[in-house]
Motif scaffolding. Structure first.
Motif, PDB file in Angstrom:
ATOM      1  N   GLN A  79      -2.886   2.907  -9.896  1.00  0.00           N
ATOM      2  CA  GLN A  79      -3.973   1.928  -9.803  1.00  0.00           C
ATOM      3  C   GLN A  79      -3.505   0.527  -9.432  1.00  0.00           C
ATOM      4  OE1 GLN A  79      -5.898   2.303 -13.637  1.00  0.00           O
ATOM      5  NE2 GLN A  79      -7.188   3.970 -12.923  1.00  0.00           N
ATOM      6  N   TYR A  80      -2.312   0.133  -9.881  1.00  0.00           N
ATOM      7  CA  TYR A  80      -1.876  -1.257  -9.734  1.00  0.00           C
ATOM      8  C   TYR A  80      -0.555  -1.435  -8.987  1.00  0.00           C
ATOM      9  CZ  TYR A  80      -5.410  -1.899 -13.337  1.00  0.00           C
ATOM     10  OH  TYR A  80      -6.573  -1.901 -14.045  1.00  0.00           O
ATOM     11  N   GLY A  81       0.030  -0.350  -8.486  1.00  0.00           N
ATOM     12  CA  GLY A  81       1.329  -0.442  -7.819  1.00  0.00           C
ATOM     13  C   GLY A  81       1.357  -1.431  -6.670  1.00  0.00           C
TER      14      GLY A  81
ATOM     15  N   ASP B 123       0.805  -1.220   0.000  1.00  0.00           N
ATOM     16  CA  ASP B 123       0.000   0.000   0.000  1.00  0.00           C
ATOM     17  C   ASP B 123       0.841   1.275   0.000  1.00  0.00           C
ATOM     18  OD1 ASP B 123       0.928  -0.319   2.602  1.00  0.00           O
ATOM     19  OD2 ASP B 123      -0.936   0.391   3.519  1.00  0.00           O
ATOM     20  N   GLN B 124       2.147   1.166   0.085  1.00  0.00           N
ATOM     21  CA  GLN B 124       3.036   2.327   0.080  1.00  0.00           C
ATOM     22  C   GLN B 124       3.743   2.536  -1.267  1.00  0.00           C
ATOM     23  OE1 GLN B 124       3.427   4.440   2.768  1.00  0.00           O
ATOM     24  NE2 GLN B 124       1.737   3.262   3.624  1.00  0.00           N
ATOM     25  N   ARG B 125       3.702   1.556  -2.130  1.00  0.00           N
ATOM     26  CA  ARG B 125       4.527   1.587  -3.348  1.00  0.00           C
ATOM     27  C   ARG B 125       4.229   2.764  -4.265  1.00  0.00           C
ATOM     28  NH1 ARG B 125       3.532  -4.611  -4.223  1.00  0.00           N
ATOM     29  NH2 ARG B 125       4.847  -5.375  -2.540  1.00  0.00           N
ATOM     30  N   SER B 126       2.982   3.025  -4.556  1.00  0.00           N
ATOM     31  CA  SER B 126       2.644   4.114  -5.472  1.00  0.00           C
ATOM     32  C   SER B 126       3.208   5.443  -4.976  1.00  0.00           C
ATOM     33  CB  SER B 126       1.122   4.201  -5.631  1.00  0.00           C
ATOM     34  OG  SER B 126       0.775   5.305  -6.436  1.00  0.00           O
ATOM     35  N   MET B 127       3.018   5.726  -3.717  1.00  0.00           N
ATOM     36  CA  MET B 127       3.527   6.959  -3.127  1.00  0.00           C
ATOM     37  C   MET B 127       5.061   6.999  -3.180  1.00  0.00           C
ATOM     38  SD  MET B 127       3.307   8.312   0.784  1.00  0.00           S
ATOM     39  CE  MET B 127       4.306   6.915   1.259  1.00  0.00           C
ATOM     40  N   LEU B 128       5.696   5.868  -2.932  1.00  0.00           N
ATOM     41  CA  LEU B 128       7.152   5.819  -2.949  1.00  0.00           C
ATOM     42  C   LEU B 128       7.717   6.061  -4.343  1.00  0.00           C
ATOM     43  CD1 LEU B 128       7.762   2.867  -0.477  1.00  0.00           C
ATOM     44  CD2 LEU B 128       8.337   5.282  -0.111  1.00  0.00           C
ATOM     45  N   TYR B 129       7.063   5.520  -5.385  1.00  0.00           N
ATOM     46  CA  TYR B 129       7.518   5.794  -6.757  1.00  0.00           C
ATOM     47  C   TYR B 129       7.414   7.285  -7.058  1.00  0.00           C
ATOM     48  CZ  TYR B 129       7.485   0.781  -7.774  1.00  0.00           C
ATOM     49  OH  TYR B 129       7.724  -0.563  -7.767  1.00  0.00           O
ATOM     50  N   LYS B 130       6.316   7.889  -6.660  1.00  0.00           N
ATOM     51  CA  LYS B 130       6.129   9.325  -6.884  1.00  0.00           C
ATOM     52  C   LYS B 130       7.190  10.122  -6.106  1.00  0.00           C
ATOM     53  CE  LYS B 130       2.474  12.164  -8.026  1.00  0.00           C
ATOM     54  NZ  LYS B 130       1.177  12.077  -8.498  1.00  0.00           N
ATOM     55  N   ASP B 131       7.459   9.729  -4.865  1.00  0.00           N
ATOM     56  CA  ASP B 131       8.502  10.386  -4.069  1.00  0.00           C
ATOM     57  C   ASP B 131       9.879  10.226  -4.716  1.00  0.00           C
ATOM     58  OD1 ASP B 131       6.632  11.204  -2.196  1.00  0.00           O
ATOM     59  OD2 ASP B 131       7.175   9.667  -0.719  1.00  0.00           O
ATOM     60  N   ALA B 132      10.136   9.057  -5.273  1.00  0.00           N
ATOM     61  CA  ALA B 132      11.430   8.824  -5.925  1.00  0.00           C
ATOM     62  C   ALA B 132      11.591   9.736  -7.134  1.00  0.00           C
ATOM     63  CB  ALA B 132      11.548   7.362  -6.345  1.00  0.00           C
ATOM     64  N   ALA B 133      10.548   9.845  -7.936  1.00  0.00           N
ATOM     65  CA  ALA B 133      10.608  10.732  -9.101  1.00  0.00           C
ATOM     66  C   ALA B 133      10.816  12.175  -8.654  1.00  0.00           C
ATOM     67  CB  ALA B 133       9.332  10.600  -9.927  1.00  0.00           C
ATOM     68  N   ARG B 134      10.099  12.582  -7.649  1.00  0.00           N
ATOM     69  CA  ARG B 134      10.223  13.943  -7.116  1.00  0.00           C
ATOM     70  C   ARG B 134      11.641  14.185  -6.593  1.00  0.00           C
ATOM     71  NH1 ARG B 134       6.501  13.899  -3.120  1.00  0.00           N
ATOM     72  NH2 ARG B 134       4.899  13.796  -4.719  1.00  0.00           N
ATOM     73  N   SER B 135      12.197  13.210  -5.884  1.00  0.00           N
ATOM     74  CA  SER B 135      13.553  13.338  -5.345  1.00  0.00           C
ATOM     75  C   SER B 135      14.605  13.424  -6.448  1.00  0.00           C
ATOM     76  CB  SER B 135      13.880  12.152  -4.439  1.00  0.00           C
ATOM     77  OG  SER B 135      13.062  12.166  -3.304  1.00  0.00           O
ATOM     78  N   ALA B 136      14.287  12.862  -7.594  1.00  0.00           N
ATOM     79  CA  ALA B 136      15.208  12.909  -8.735  1.00  0.00           C
ATOM     80  C   ALA B 136      14.990  14.152  -9.588  1.00  0.00           C
ATOM     81  CB  ALA B 136      15.050  11.648  -9.579  1.00  0.00           C
ATOM     82  N   GLY B 137      14.113  15.036  -9.134  1.00  0.00           N
ATOM     83  CA  GLY B 137      13.914  16.299  -9.839  1.00  0.00           C
ATOM     84  C   GLY B 137      12.724  16.334 -10.769  1.00  0.00           C
ATOM     85  N   HIS B 138      11.847  15.354 -10.673  1.00  0.00           N
ATOM     86  CA  HIS B 138      10.694  15.264 -11.566  1.00  0.00           C
ATOM     87  C   HIS B 138       9.407  15.453 -10.774  1.00  0.00           C
ATOM     88  CE1 HIS B 138      13.716  13.859 -14.314  1.00  0.00           C
ATOM     89  NE2 HIS B 138      13.963  12.818 -13.548  1.00  0.00           N
TER      90      HIS B 138
END
Length: 122
Positions: free
Chosen positions: A114-116, A89-104
């Motif tokens: 939907q499926y993370g 239940d944390q994966r989707s948020m973590l992917y978004k955080d990773a992209a944000r941390s990389a400057g995106h």
């Protein structure tokens, strides 16, 4: 148990992204590695056999797709390697955080949202 997994993955994620230079948002450079990740994740969820696979089998299939398209050193692939083991239940948020941390900061992926939770080590 869930919070422990989140706590264990988050420092890895932060350290990976902290070592990566940020892209200039005015440079016009696309978030290509995370876009490729999203494309391959979408490819996975649209596969005919998706519903027949376990979360771990889906993760193995996605990893195969990703290794065809992304170098192992890319931010998106490194994020995938860490986050696939996080609480579902944390994966989707973590992917978004990773992209944000990389400057995106504007990165999003509907398939991941939907499926993370259905693609990972458990």
């Amino acid at each position: 148990m869930i919070k422990l997994k989140y706590v264990a993955v988050f420092p890895i994620l932060v350290s990976l992204c902290a070592c990566t230079p940020k892209e200039d948002p005015n440079s016009g450079i696309e978030n290509s590695d995370f876009d490729i990740f999203c494309d391959q994740f979408t490819r996975l969820v649209n596969a005919d056999d998706y519903s027949e696979l376990t979360a771990q089998e889906r993760a193995l299939k996605l990893d195969t797709f990703l290794t065809e398209k992304l170098p192992p050193s890319s931010n998106a692939y490194q994020a995938w390697m860490a986050i696939q083991n996080a609480a579902a239940d944390q994966r989707s948020m973590l992917y978004k955080d990773a992209a944000r941390s990389a400057g995106h900061s504007d990165w999003s992926c509907l398939a991941v949202e939907q499926y993370g939770s259905q693609v990972g080590s458990h």
